[in-house]
Every structure is written in structure tokens, then in C-alpha cells.
Design a protein around this motif. Structure first.
Motif, mmCIF file in Angstrom:
data_model
loop_
_atom_site.group_PDB
_atom_site.id
_atom_site.type_symbol
_atom_site.label_atom_id
_atom_site.label_comp_id
_atom_site.label_asym_id
_atom_site.label_seq_id
_atom_site.Cartn_x
_atom_site.Cartn_y
_atom_site.Cartn_z
ATOM 1 N N VAL A 4 -1.732 7.871 -15.762
ATOM 2 C CA VAL A 4 -2.684 6.780 -15.553
ATOM 3 C C VAL A 4 -1.952 5.612 -14.918
ATOM 4 N N VAL A 5 -2.613 4.972 -13.952
ATOM 5 C CA VAL A 5 -2.039 3.824 -13.252
ATOM 6 C C VAL A 5 -2.905 2.599 -13.548
ATOM 7 N N VAL A 6 -2.275 1.574 -14.076
ATOM 8 C CA VAL A 6 -3.007 0.335 -14.361
ATOM 9 C C VAL A 6 -3.240 -0.390 -13.039
ATOM 10 N N ALA A 7 -4.512 -0.605 -12.703
ATOM 11 C CA ALA A 7 -4.856 -1.204 -11.415
ATOM 12 C C ALA A 7 -4.902 -2.720 -11.548
ATOM 13 N N GLU A 8 -3.988 -3.380 -10.864
ATOM 14 C CA GLU A 8 -4.051 -4.846 -10.827
ATOM 15 C C GLU A 8 -4.945 -5.234 -9.659
ATOM 16 N N HIS A 9 -5.748 -6.252 -9.859
ATOM 17 C CA HIS A 9 -6.727 -6.585 -8.823
ATOM 18 C C HIS A 9 -6.950 -8.086 -8.751
ATOM 19 N N ASP A 10 -7.689 -8.496 -7.710
ATOM 20 C CA ASP A 10 -7.980 -9.926 -7.542
ATOM 21 C C ASP A 10 -9.443 -10.227 -7.869
ATOM 22 N N GLY A 11 -10.099 -9.318 -8.586
ATOM 23 C CA GLY A 11 -11.511 -9.487 -8.919
ATOM 24 C C GLY A 11 -12.412 -8.762 -7.940
ATOM 25 N N THR A 12 -11.867 -8.347 -6.797
ATOM 26 C CA THR A 12 -12.657 -7.683 -5.760
ATOM 27 C C THR A 12 -12.056 -6.329 -5.391
ATOM 28 N N ALA A 13 -10.751 -6.315 -5.174
ATOM 29 C CA ALA A 13 -10.086 -5.088 -4.718
ATOM 30 C C ALA A 13 -8.763 -4.905 -5.454
ATOM 31 N N VAL A 14 -8.248 -3.694 -5.365
ATOM 32 C CA VAL A 14 -6.952 -3.377 -5.982
ATOM 33 C C VAL A 14 -5.847 -4.032 -5.151
ATOM 34 N N ARG A 15 -4.847 -4.598 -5.817
ATOM 35 C CA ARG A 15 -3.749 -5.231 -5.084
ATOM 36 C C ARG A 15 -2.807 -4.175 -4.500
ATOM 37 N N GLY A 16 -2.162 -4.536 -3.393
ATOM 38 C CA GLY A 16 -1.268 -3.619 -2.693
ATOM 39 C C GLY A 16 -0.169 -3.051 -3.584
ATOM 40 N N ALA A 17 0.374 -3.885 -4.478
ATOM 41 C CA ALA A 17 1.477 -3.409 -5.326
ATOM 42 C C ALA A 17 1.022 -2.263 -6.222
ATOM 43 N N SER A 18 -0.256 -2.272 -6.628
ATOM 44 C CA SER A 18 -0.764 -1.178 -7.457
ATOM 45 C C SER A 18 -0.915 0.105 -6.649
ATOM 46 N N LEU A 19 -1.161 -0.048 -5.341
ATOM 47 C CA LEU A 19 -1.242 1.148 -4.491
ATOM 48 C C LEU A 19 0.134 1.808 -4.374
ATOM 49 N N SER A 20 1.189 1.003 -4.448
ATOM 50 C CA SER A 20 2.539 1.582 -4.485
ATOM 51 C C SER A 20 2.771 2.326 -5.794
ATOM 52 N N ALA A 21 2.303 1.746 -6.891
ATOM 53 C CA ALA A 21 2.436 2.425 -8.191
ATOM 54 C C ALA A 21 1.643 3.730 -8.171
ATOM 55 N N LEU A 22 0.479 3.720 -7.494
ATOM 56 C CA LEU A 22 -0.319 4.943 -7.374
ATOM 57 C C LEU A 22 0.433 5.996 -6.551
ATOM 58 N N ALA A 23 1.099 5.543 -5.485
ATOM 59 C CA ALA A 23 1.870 6.482 -4.657
ATOM 60 C C ALA A 23 2.974 7.143 -5.486
ATOM 61 N N PHE A 24 3.651 6.341 -6.313
ATOM 62 C CA PHE A 24 4.656 6.901 -7.232
ATOM 63 C C PHE A 24 4.017 7.961 -8.124
ATOM 64 N N ALA A 25 2.881 7.628 -8.717
ATOM 65 C CA ALA A 25 2.213 8.544 -9.651
ATOM 66 C C ALA A 25 1.785 9.833 -8.954
ATOM 67 N N GLN A 26 1.256 9.689 -7.749
ATOM 68 C CA GLN A 26 0.825 10.880 -7.007
ATOM 69 C C GLN A 26 2.003 11.772 -6.670
ATOM 70 N N SER A 27 3.139 11.146 -6.354
ATOM 71 C CA SER A 27 4.331 11.924 -6.039
ATOM 72 C C SER A 27 4.829 12.686 -7.277
ATOM 73 N N VAL A 28 4.791 12.023 -8.428
ATOM 74 C CA VAL A 28 5.196 12.704 -9.669
ATOM 75 C C VAL A 28 4.239 13.856 -9.967
ATOM 76 N N ALA A 29 2.936 13.598 -9.802
ATOM 77 C CA ALA A 29 1.947 14.638 -10.086
ATOM 78 C C ALA A 29 2.111 15.826 -9.144
ATOM 79 N N ALA A 30 2.456 15.527 -7.885
ATOM 80 C CA ALA A 30 2.646 16.613 -6.918
ATOM 81 C C ALA A 30 3.836 17.489 -7.319
#
Lengths: 327, 251
Positions: A4-30
Motif C-alpha cells: 500500500v502506498v500512502v498518497a500525499e495530495h494537495d486536495g485535488t491531485a496526488v503529489r509527484g513525490a507520491s508517484l515516485s513512491a508508487l513507482a518504487f512499490a510497483q517495481s517491488v511488486a514486479a
């Protein structure tokens, strides 16, 4: 591995830094097998959930108690969801938001946590994580004992995940009201308005150091060059301490840690604490009047001279040559 | 008011740190140790609060580590701590186990406030304060740049990526300190003399009754190196040229 990836956001969209955390998670899952899910926390965050769903399935906890980022309820929500859903790995960005709440959640989940992961590798089924220490002078390769494992991930080390091309499901979770208990109260956020991109999100960062004597000069030279290159303005700790630059511009061990495509250090001597914040930038340019300044040791291009003379000339010539980067 | 300040001893931040050749650790034999700079800020804040209150309030400095840790605790006492506790432990500890040991000290001492650095500048983990707050189930405020004492509460300004955030918390609470909270004082000669007479309790770690549970296994350390071009330019025109080639080409 269920991630699970905790999504940090600005109230409207996910912040870029969380997309990096997601990329890490996807790589581990792969590598390890498993799946990756977002956890979106906040109040009235439908648009954030929709944005997140472009990348991965989403769990949402929406409550008035989560309107402002206070560690107590946020951490309890995270640890509750992780336990209920049986997640084995929790990832978040290395931001002040996550550094406040995620360790608190980690302690509620057994304390197996690594901060600021910059690289990972699955070896014999064990997740090896590289974490910088001593302001980045040394990197430790660690394995976490126990489950779940909790990590924060440096945005500068992982390229942001891309939308998957499909819209994923959004599931809203209802939690017991006791989970949202909070003894503190939020009294507000004071930020200096800044029309430029954040140093953590920009491709070019121009930073100023002790050479700048006041806020006007800083704005004219550092801000001016940042604008000429379509980049962000940053600062060394010295200028923040002197009240010349706002806190959120500080790059360094105790400020923001970034790796833009181009980092231009104007009048920064290059203390190890500052280098810790920018030394992984792809190209580093240094301008300093002291030819012996340590910043030159990490620079690709160095120019010795007075920033008060060089910067205006550089801005003028860049503008006439139309050298620039899109944001 | 009772304020507990956990401290860590770390290699002096002005020193160059490298991994040992075999990667088993950090070459630290030659390094002088100091109180972690963020913890020094926490200590200074605690001392200032107590000085302002002017009553029988106390600041208790805590250290966990090998026997010679008492040197850094004497420094803390010289800076103004009322007394100190050294938990003697010769095993390396990760943040989880430090937090569990600190919890036991907190349960013994019952402070109103735990003040500690936001991170130690050796492992840079930024976890222990938040772990301790969670284990105690106390409210927390991390990255404090201003602390105001109210009746039974505190107001804390926090440094975040997006500006200064203000929180109000009931006591007891855990607060971690950021750089701009204050400028720690140097120990005066009078302070150093006084420190020799201040109480410094040494507690063997076994006495706390906590079985250590390692959570972070370090496989190896390596020194970080990046190769840079290191080209010295002679003019702004050359710099414009490089930026045009390198930077413009990436756009």
C-alpha cells in the motif's frame, strides 16, 4: 507482496513525490509478485481518488477528522487499514507530511521501518533497501525484520509512475469512530506565496547562498535566473537562518533533498550538509568567488567570480539565446 | 514541569565519514563524538523553558549507549540540564529499540514533555520521536521551530514542506526539534564545574526489563561517490554554451 502506498495530495491531485513512491512499490511488486494499492486520506478527496485511480486501485478514508494533517488520527487510520487489509509493505514519499505520520504508524505496526530509500533489490526473496546515512556520505544496505515493512522513498531516486491507461477501482472504507480520535488541534499554515515550482518538482533548481546580502538581491538574482530557466528557486541554510529566504526553499540534509536535471549553486560554499541535499543532481553548476570552495568539487561546471556580476550577465545572455527548459 | 530530553552521541558533523573497507561499518575510531546537534537544540529549549519558569522544574537528559556516553551527558549537564540518566548498553540499537527503552524511562520519570531532536545526523532516520509518541500513545509535534507553553498545553510551530504549520497539543506530549528553534549555548566554565556535582544515574539496560527486538539488519555500508566533470569555465559565455548544450538538449 501486498503493498500500500500512502498518497500525499494537495486536495485535488496526488503529489509527484507520491508517484515516485508508487513507482518504487510497483517495481517491488514486479520483482516479488503481489499488488499495489493507494491509500488516500483526507476530507472531500473525491478528485484526489479519481486522479490516483489513473495509476492503481484506490482505498479512500474520507473524514472531517482528516481535513488537516495531524499525526495522531492519520497514523491510526494507516495502521488500522494496514492491519485490516493485511498489507505487508507500506510506502510513502520522503516529505515532511510522511515523516511526521508514517513513523508513528510504523510503531503501531511493530517498528520495522526504513527512511529515505534510494534503491532496492530483491535478493533470495528478501527486500534489500539502500538508505543514505551521515548526510549521504555513506549508504547502508538494510533488510527489515518483521512484517509489515514500512518505508519512505526519496522522490529524487525514483522516476514518477505513469498512468496505467485504465481507470482503477475506488473503494471507500468506513472505520470505527475511535480511530479518528485526536487530542491536538490544527491552528493553520503560514506559507510565503511562491509562483515558482517547488524545488522538489522542478527540472532546474537555482539556489543562492551566503553571497546574497538581502531578500531583494536574492529575488533579483536567484529568482531571476530561476525564471529565465523556467525553474525553481532554492537556498542554502545560511540564507534561511538569516531570514533572507523562506524555510521551504532550503536544500540540504535538514531541508529538502532533491536531484533535478540541473542544479545551479550561486554563492554557495558547499558545506557537506548542503551537498547532502543536491549532490545527486544530474548536472551541477557552481558560481562562487572563492576558487577553493568545496562546491566546485561536486560541480560539473564551475565559474569563479562575483555572483552579483555574473548572474545578471547570465540571465541576459540566456534570455537572448533562448536557453530554457519547459516546466 | 518536568522535561525529558533524550540525546544521542554522534560523530562530529564536520568530519568526513567513510565506510570501512570491508563494508561492515563506518570508520569511526578517529572521530570525535558530540551530542547530536538537533538534541542539543532540544536540550537548549528545555533549559530555556525551565529558566523562564524559575520554579523547581527540571530538565533530565537521557543517553543510551556505552559507558563513555557519560562524557556527552556531562556536556548536557554543563549546558543546564538538572540531572542525567545513562542507560548502559553496548549493543547497537535501531530506532525501534531506542524508542522502547525510552518509553521505560518515561514511565519511570513521568515527564510532562519529551523534547528531542527530529533526527540524529548519523543514521538520519527521523523515526525515534514519532515511535516514542506512538508507544506512549501521546500526541506529537515534529520539526518544531517555536514552542509556546500554555496552561496544560503547548502551541508548536512546525516546519513543513509547505510552510509553517501551527498545532496545539495537550500535555504530556512528544515534540521533536528543528534547526531554527534556537541556537544552543556553549557550556560555560561555571556550567562545567557545576555539572560535576549534578546527579548522573547509570542504569544497566537489563534493569529496564526490555528484550531487544532488532528491526533493521544492516548488511553493509558503502561510501557514496559520484564522478563529476569538474570543468572550470572562464566566462559566462562558456557557461551559456554548456547550458545550451547540456540543458537545452534535454528539454
Amino acid at each position: 507482496m501486498r503493498i500500500v502506498v500512502v498518497a500525499e495530495h494537495d486536495g485535488t491531485a496526488v503529489r509527484g513525490a507520491s508517484l515516485s513512491a508508487l513507482a518504487f512499490a510497483q517495481s517491488v511488486a514486479a520483482a516479488a509478485g503481489g499488488d499495489v494499492t493507494w491509500l488516500v486520506l483526507g476530507h472531500q478527496v473525491d478528485s484526489v481518488a479519481q486522479d490516483a485511480a489513473r495509476f492503481a486501485p484506490v482505498l479512500v478514508v474520507d473524514s472531517p477528522a482528516l481535513e488537516n494533517p495531524i499525526a495522531e488520527p492519520f497514523a491510526r487510520v494507516i495502521s488500522t487499514v494496514v492491519k485490516e487489509r493485511g498489507f505487508e509493505l507500506v510506502a510513502a514519499a520522503s516529505s515532511t507530511f510522511a515523516k511526521d505520520i508514517v513513523p508513528r504508524a510504523a510503531a503501531q505496526l511493530g517498528g520495522a521501518m526504513a527512511s529515505d530509500v534510494v534503491r532496492h533489490e530483491l535478493v533470495d526473496g528478501r527486500l534489500q533497501l539502500d538508505t543514505p546515512r551521515y548526510a549521504g556520505a555513506v549508504t547502508a544496505t538494510v533488510v527489515l525484520q518483521g512484517s509489515p515493512q514500512i518505508v519512505t522513498v526519496r522522490g529524487s531516486a525514483y522516476a514518477a509512475a505513469q498512468p496505467s491507461g485504465e481507470t482503477h477501482g475506488v473503494e471507500r472504507l468506513e472505520l470505527d469512530s475511535a480511530v479518528f480520535n485526536c487530542r491536538g488541534s490544527y491552528e493553520g499554515l503560514k506559507s510565503k506565496q511562491n509562483a515558482r515550482p517547488d524545488v522538489t518538482e522542478a527540472r532546474v533548481v537555482v539556489s543562492g547562498g551566503r553571497a546574497f546580502k538581502n531578500a531583494e538581491d536574492f529575488e533579483q538574482h536567484v529568482g531571476g535566473l530561476a525564471d529565465a530557466l523556467g525553474g525553481a528557486a532554492g537556498s542554502s541554510r545560511a540564507l534561511v537562518d538569516a531570514g533572507i529566504a523562506p524555510n521551504e526553499l532550503q536544500v540540504g540534509q535538514t531541508g529538502k533533498i532533491i536531484a533535478p536535471e540541473v542544479y545551479i549553486a550561486l554563492g554557495i560554499s558547499g558545506a557537506v550538509q548542503h551537498l547532502a541535499g543536491m549532490k545527486n543532481s544530474r548536472t551541477i553548476v557552481a558560481v562562487n568567488s572563492d576558487p577553493e570552495a568545496p562546491i566546485f568539487d561536486v560541480a560539473d561546471y564551475g565559474l569563479v567570480g562575483d555572483v552579483y556580476k555574473i548572474t545578471p550577465e547570465l540571465i541576459e545572455k540566456l534570455e537572448s539565446h533562448a536557453v530554457g527548459l519547459s516546466r | 514541569m518536568k522535561i525529558l530530553v533524550p540525546t544521542k552521541r554522534v560523530p562530529d558533523t564536520d568530519q568526513k565519514i567513510t565506510a570501512t573497507a570491508d563494508g561492515s561499518g563506518v570508520a569511526s575510531d578517529h572521530l570525535p563524538f558530540v551530542v547530536n546537534p538537533f538534541d542539543a537544540i532540544a536540550l537548549e529549549e528545555g533549559v530555556r523553558i525551565v529558566e523562564k519558569l524559575g520554579d523547581d522544574s527540571e530538565v533530565i537528559a537521557v543517553g543510551i549507549g556505552e559507558a563513555d556516553y557519560v562524557h556527552q551527558l556531562r556536556t548536557a549537564l554543563a549546558m543546564g540540564a538538572t540531572r542525567a540518566i545513562c542507560v548502559e548498553c553496548d549493543q547497537p540499537l535501531d530506532p525501534w529499540n531506542v524508542a522502547r527503552l525510552l518509553k521505560e524511562i518515561v514511565l519511570r520519570e513521568q515527564p510532562d514533555l519529551v523534547l528531542m531532536g527530529k533526527q540524529a545526523v548519523d543514521d538520519d532516520a527521523n523515526q525515534t520521536g514519532q515511535f516514542l509518541a506512538a508507544l506512549l500513545d501521546w500526541p506529537q509535534a515534529t520539526f518544531a521551530s517555536r514552542i509556546e507553553l500554555l496552561a496544560g498545553e503547548i502551541r508548536v510551530d512546525r516546519e513543513t514542506d509547505h510552510g509553517i504549520e501551527t498545532l496545539r497539543l495537550p500535555l504530556p506530549a512528544v515534540v521533536t526539534t528543528d534547526l531554527r528553534l534556537n541556537e544552543p549555548r556553549y557550556a560555560s566554565m561555571a556550567g562545567i564545574m557545576k555539572a560535576k556535582k549534578k546527579p548522573l544515574d547509570v542504569i544497566p539496560v537489563a534493569e529496564l526489563g526490555i528484550a531487544l527486538e532488532p528491526r533493521v539488519e544492516v548488511l553493509r555500508y558503502h561510501s557514496s561517490e559520484t564522478v563529476r566533470r569538474g570543468e572550470r569555465l572562464r566566462s559566462v559565455d562558456e557557461l551559456v554554451e554548456r547550458l545550451r548544450q547540456d540543458v537545452g538538449a534535454q528539454a
